[in-house]
Design a protein around this motif. Structure first.
Motif: not given
Length: 307
Positions: A130-131, A166-167, A134, A137-138, A190, A163, A160, A186
């Motif tokens: 996930y990290h 969200k961590n 994200y 996404e950024w 968002e 993003s 995003w 999420t």
């Protein structure tokens, strides 16, 4: 303001820990880091407040019931995530290289939040997937915003740009063995990030217009200005839409619709929702103040005008 005041002691401790870690950086990066940190230090009255960055782990406690130790670490990591991406933003926006001395500092910020995450998540943890997602996404959102109208076509990409925040939410759910809730949480986070960007863009629209940066308010006004020729958006035209035609009221309606979507999600995150409501109320209050001031002027309030 329970979404903030209820966590004051914990966040004060987190920022004290962050300051202690910054002091341990090698010279002169420790002093540069402390000076930069002071701009965002929640304990300082005049600092810029980026509440969601470090409060999101505490807002997750309602559904995760995590111990304070884990939540504090997630918050501390996100403080350094916040500092890292703001420094990167400064460097990217720097035309003359005036922020290049901050690049080594950014690397130290990155090392710090990664070190904190490693204390919480072993190498085989899905957290690292996930990290990385994200970060991608950024990068996608930042690289594409100059030639896309995300606010109207891919509104998730407005979120995003933040993003990595969200961590904290995803990390909290993984620590609580609630991975199945990641999609809905999420979506909620968002949605809040989009509205938060809308407020930032209202505050920064003149600077963004000068720099040619993408701005949600300007995109909203351009889409609504059916008679506006492409490329002819000017500060005077924007001010006319906001202060004469009440377009900020319609902009606030969009934020209010986001809150309705939040309330429709099957997740109990009352503090996150209250924070979002405060954003909507702030935008609505500003729109109402503009209308009230105009009514006062139109009613012959010469004294008000002179003041």
């Amino acid at each position: 303001m329970d979404w903030l005041s209820a966590h004051k002691k914990n966040t004060d401790d987190v920022f004290a820990d962050a300051e202690r870690l910054l002091r341990s950086f090698p010279e002169p990066l420790n002093q540069l880091g402390l000076a930069y940190f002071a701009k965002f230090d929640l304990r300082q009255e005049e600092s810029t407040k980026n509440y969601i960055c470090y409060l999101l782990p505490y807002w997750m406690k309602e559904i995760t019931s995590l111990p304070d130790e884990s939540v504090n670490k997630l918050s501390l990591a996100n403080v350094f995530v916040m500092l890292y991406y703001f420094v990167i933003d400064d460097i990217m926006d720097s035309a003359g290289g005036e922020h290049r001395d901050k690049l080594p500092l950014a690397n130290l910020f990155q090392l710090q939040f990664q070190s904190t995450y490693r204390e919480l998540f072993p190498s085989q943890s899905p957290f690292w997937h996930y990290h990385e997602a994200y970060v991608l996404e950024w990068a996608d959102a930042v690289a594409g915003e100059s030639h896309a109208d995300y606010f109207h076509t891919e509104v998730r990409k407005v979120a995003w740009k933040a993003s990595p925040v969200k961590n904290a939410s995803t990390g909290a759910l993984l620590l609580a063995n609630q991975a199945e809730r990641i999609p809905v949480v999420t979506e909620a986070v968002e949605q809040v990030l989009v509205t938060l960007q809308m407020l930032d863009d209202w505050a920064d629209w003149e600077e963004d217009w000068e720099e040619g940066s993408y701005n949600c308010l300007l995109a909203f006004l351009r889409r609504n200005g059916l008679s506006l020729e492409s490329g002819s958006l000017t500060p005077d035209w924007v001010k006319q839409q906001v202060y004469v035609h009440d377009e900020l009221d319609l902009y606030a309606d969009v934020a209010a619709s986001h809150h309705e979507k939040l309330l429709g999600l099957e997740i109990a995150m009352n503090e996150l929702f209250l924070f979002h409501l405060s954003l909507v109320d702030s935008l609505r209050k500003t729109a109402n103040e503009i209308k009230e001031k105009r009514r006062t002027l139109l009613s012959g309030g010469l004294y008000y005008f002179l003041s």
